[in-house]
Scaffold this active site. Sequence first.
Site, PDB file in Angstrom:
ATOM      1  N   THR A  14       0.842  -1.337  -0.011  1.00 45.94           N
ATOM      2  CA  THR A  14       0.046   0.140   0.004  1.00 45.94           C
ATOM      3  C   THR A  14       1.049   1.235   0.031  1.00 45.94           C
ATOM      4  O   THR A  14       0.272   2.087  -0.413  1.00 45.94           O
ATOM      5  CB  THR A  14      -0.798   0.124   1.272  1.00 45.94           C
ATOM      6  OG1 THR A  14      -1.657  -1.301   1.129  1.00 45.94           O
ATOM      7  CG2 THR A  14      -1.792   1.240   1.305  1.00 45.94           C
ATOM      8  N   TYR A  27      -7.825   0.218  -4.749  1.00 45.90           N
ATOM      9  CA  TYR A  27      -6.317   0.543  -5.157  1.00 45.90           C
ATOM     10  C   TYR A  27      -5.837  -0.812  -5.487  1.00 45.90           C
ATOM     11  O   TYR A  27      -6.011  -1.899  -5.136  1.00 45.90           O
ATOM     12  CB  TYR A  27      -5.609   1.263  -4.175  1.00 45.90           C
ATOM     13  CG  TYR A  27      -5.140   0.584  -2.979  1.00 45.90           C
ATOM     14  CD1 TYR A  27      -6.138   0.023  -1.737  1.00 45.90           C
ATOM     15  CD2 TYR A  27      -4.049   0.076  -2.776  1.00 45.90           C
ATOM     16  CE1 TYR A  27      -5.892  -0.457  -0.716  1.00 45.90           C
ATOM     17  CE2 TYR A  27      -3.599  -0.740  -1.574  1.00 45.90           C
ATOM     18  CZ  TYR A  27      -4.510  -0.840  -0.706  1.00 45.90           C
ATOM     19  OH  TYR A  27      -4.131  -1.664   0.507  1.00 45.90           O
ATOM     20  N   THR A  93       1.698  -4.302   4.328  1.00 51.33           N
ATOM     21  CA  THR A  93       1.524  -4.376   5.879  1.00 51.33           C
ATOM     22  C   THR A  93       0.995  -6.014   6.156  1.00 51.33           C
ATOM     23  O   THR A  93       1.155  -6.414   7.193  1.00 51.33           O
ATOM     24  CB  THR A  93       0.778  -3.548   6.569  1.00 51.33           C
ATOM     25  OG1 THR A  93      -0.539  -3.356   6.022  1.00 51.33           O
ATOM     26  CG2 THR A  93       1.507  -2.089   6.459  1.00 51.33           C
ATOM     27  N   ASP A  94       0.447  -6.595   5.138  1.00 51.88           N
ATOM     28  CA  ASP A  94      -0.510  -7.869   5.158  1.00 51.88           C
ATOM     29  C   ASP A  94       0.608  -8.897   5.813  1.00 51.88           C
ATOM     30  O   ASP A  94       0.312  -9.734   6.757  1.00 51.88           O
ATOM     31  CB  ASP A  94      -1.058  -8.389   4.087  1.00 51.88           C
ATOM     32  CG  ASP A  94      -2.331  -7.741   3.945  1.00 51.88           C
ATOM     33  OD1 ASP A  94      -2.814  -6.627   4.598  1.00 51.88           O
ATOM     34  OD2 ASP A  94      -2.995  -7.873   2.931  1.00 51.88           O
ATOM     35  N   LYS A 166       0.415  -7.297  13.182  1.00 51.53           N
ATOM     36  CA  LYS A 166      -0.727  -6.296  12.604  1.00 51.53           C
ATOM     37  C   LYS A 166      -1.974  -6.714  13.067  1.00 51.53           C
ATOM     38  O   LYS A 166      -2.468  -7.869  13.463  1.00 51.53           O
ATOM     39  CB  LYS A 166      -0.970  -6.719  10.956  1.00 51.53           C
ATOM     40  CG  LYS A 166      -1.823  -5.671  10.309  1.00 51.53           C
ATOM     41  CD  LYS A 166      -1.890  -5.836   8.862  1.00 51.53           C
ATOM     42  CE  LYS A 166      -2.962  -4.864   8.239  1.00 51.53           C
ATOM     43  NZ  LYS A 166      -2.723  -4.789   6.782  1.00 51.53           N
ATOM     44  N   GLU A 284      -3.006 -26.770  29.915  1.00 51.61           N
ATOM     45  CA  GLU A 284      -3.959 -27.732  29.835  1.00 51.61           C
ATOM     46  C   GLU A 284      -3.656 -28.853  28.894  1.00 51.61           C
ATOM     47  O   GLU A 284      -4.457 -29.815  28.904  1.00 51.61           O
ATOM     48  CB  GLU A 284      -5.108 -26.937  29.175  1.00 51.61           C
ATOM     49  CG  GLU A 284      -5.955 -26.154  30.302  1.00 51.61           C
ATOM     50  CD  GLU A 284      -7.147 -25.528  29.664  1.00 51.61           C
ATOM     51  OE1 GLU A 284      -8.049 -26.176  29.676  1.00 51.61           O
ATOM     52  OE2 GLU A 284      -7.143 -24.376  29.165  1.00 51.61           O
TER      53      GLU A 284
HETATM   54  N1  GLU Z   1      -2.484  -6.206   0.911  1.00 49.74           N
HETATM   55  C1  GLU Z   1      -1.859  -5.126   0.744  1.00 49.74           C
HETATM   56  C2  GLU Z   1      -0.523  -5.546   1.318  1.00 49.74           C
HETATM   57  O1  GLU Z   1      -0.250  -6.091   2.108  1.00 49.74           O
HETATM   58  C3  GLU Z   1      -2.105  -4.134   1.546  1.00 49.74           C
HETATM   59  C4  GLU Z   1      -1.826  -3.930   2.992  1.00 49.74           C
HETATM   60  C5  GLU Z   1      -0.812  -2.778   3.179  1.00 49.74           C
HETATM   61  O2  GLU Z   1       0.195  -2.646   2.393  1.00 49.74           O
HETATM   62  O3  GLU Z   1      -1.420  -1.929   4.021  1.00 49.74           O
HETATM   63  O4  GLU Z   1       0.331  -5.359   0.318  1.00 49.74           O
END
Ligand code: GLU
Length: 328
Positions: A14, A27, A93-94, A166, A284
Site C-alpha cells: 500500500t 487501489y 503490511t499484510d 498487524k 492444559e
Molecule cells: N494487501 C496489501 C499488502 O499487504 C495491503 C496492505 C498494506 O500494504 O497496508 O501489500
Amino acid sequence: MNIARLLVLGTGGTIAGAGGNAIGAAYRPGGYALEVLVDGLAALGLPAQLVPQEIARIGSQDIGFAEWQALHAACQTALADPAVDGIIITHGTDTAEETGFLLDLTLATTKPVVLVGAMRPADAVGADGLRNFANAVKVASDPAAAGRGVMLVMGDAVLAARDARKAATSSIDAFRSFPRGPLGRVTPASLDWFGPPHRADEQARYPFPQELPRVAILTASAGMDDQPVAALLGIGAKGIVLAGMGQGNAPAQVIRALARAAAKGVPVVRSTRVDEGLVDRNVEVDDDRLGLVAARALGPAKARVLLMVLVAAGITDAAAVQAAFDAG
Ligand code: GLU
C-alpha cells in the site's frame, strides 16, 4: 554532517499503492514504482542518499520464497558493502511481520534493516506512507539502530520484527508490539530509543533456507474433528502450527492427532488464535507426554516462519524446537 547512504529495497504494498482517486477505497498495491516513492522522499530534503532497488511490485499477500530469497541476498550484499549504512524495505503490511521475522532470524544485526509500509495508498487523502518512509530514513540513518534486529517502522513507532503484529485491517495505527513494547519513537525530526541495542553484533541465528518446507497453520474451532490434521499430513506437511484456542488448546481428538503427527517426526507447535498472550508448556495440554511444543510469545504467522527455518535447518526434535521458541 555525515549523509547516510541507504539501500531501499521495494516490494510494493500500500505504501506504493495507486487508487487514482484520493477518496476512493479501491487501489492497486505496488501501483507506483519505487523510484516515484524515492523521488517524493528526496523532495523532502532529508539528509540521506537513497539507492533504490526494486525487488517486486506486489501486494504482500503474494510474497513468497522467491521475493524472500531476493531480499535476503540483497541485504547480505549490502551488509557486506562498507558504502551502505543501512537498509530500508518498503513492504505491504499484510505480511510485513513474516518477512521481517524471517530476515530477523537469518541476517546479522550489524547494520539497521528497517521495513516500512503504509495503510493508505500513496495517492489517498491523508496518506501515511511518505511520513512512515521519512521515519524509516531517520531510523536507518542512525548508527544506534544497528544491533536491534530487523525493525518495522509504522505510525511513528519503531517495533522489533519479532514482536510486531498487524492488529487492525485499516487503521493507520495498525501494529501492536508483543510481548515487548516498541523499541523507540520516531518522527521525521526526532528519534528516541527506549533502551540500548539488545542484539549488538550478532551473526545470523539460522541459515537462510535453500527451500521452504511445507509448514501449515491449523486454526482450532469448537466442534472440529481430527480430519484436517490427517489432510495436512496427507499433503506432506513437514510441520504444523496450531492456531489454538486460548493457551493453544484444541478439541481432544485434534490434540491426539497432533501428538500422533509429532510421534511420526512432524514437529507440532501450539500457538494461539488469540491476539496476544503467551502459550506456555504443560498448562492444559501435557506437552511433555505428547511431544508438542509451546509457541510462547509467537503468534501463528511468526511461529510458522520460525518452524520453517528450523525444519529447513534439520531441527525437528521437540526439545530443540522448544529451545528455539524459548530463545525469543
Ligand atoms: N494487501 C496489501 C499488502 O499487504 C495491503 C496492505 C498494506 O500494504 O497496508 O501489500
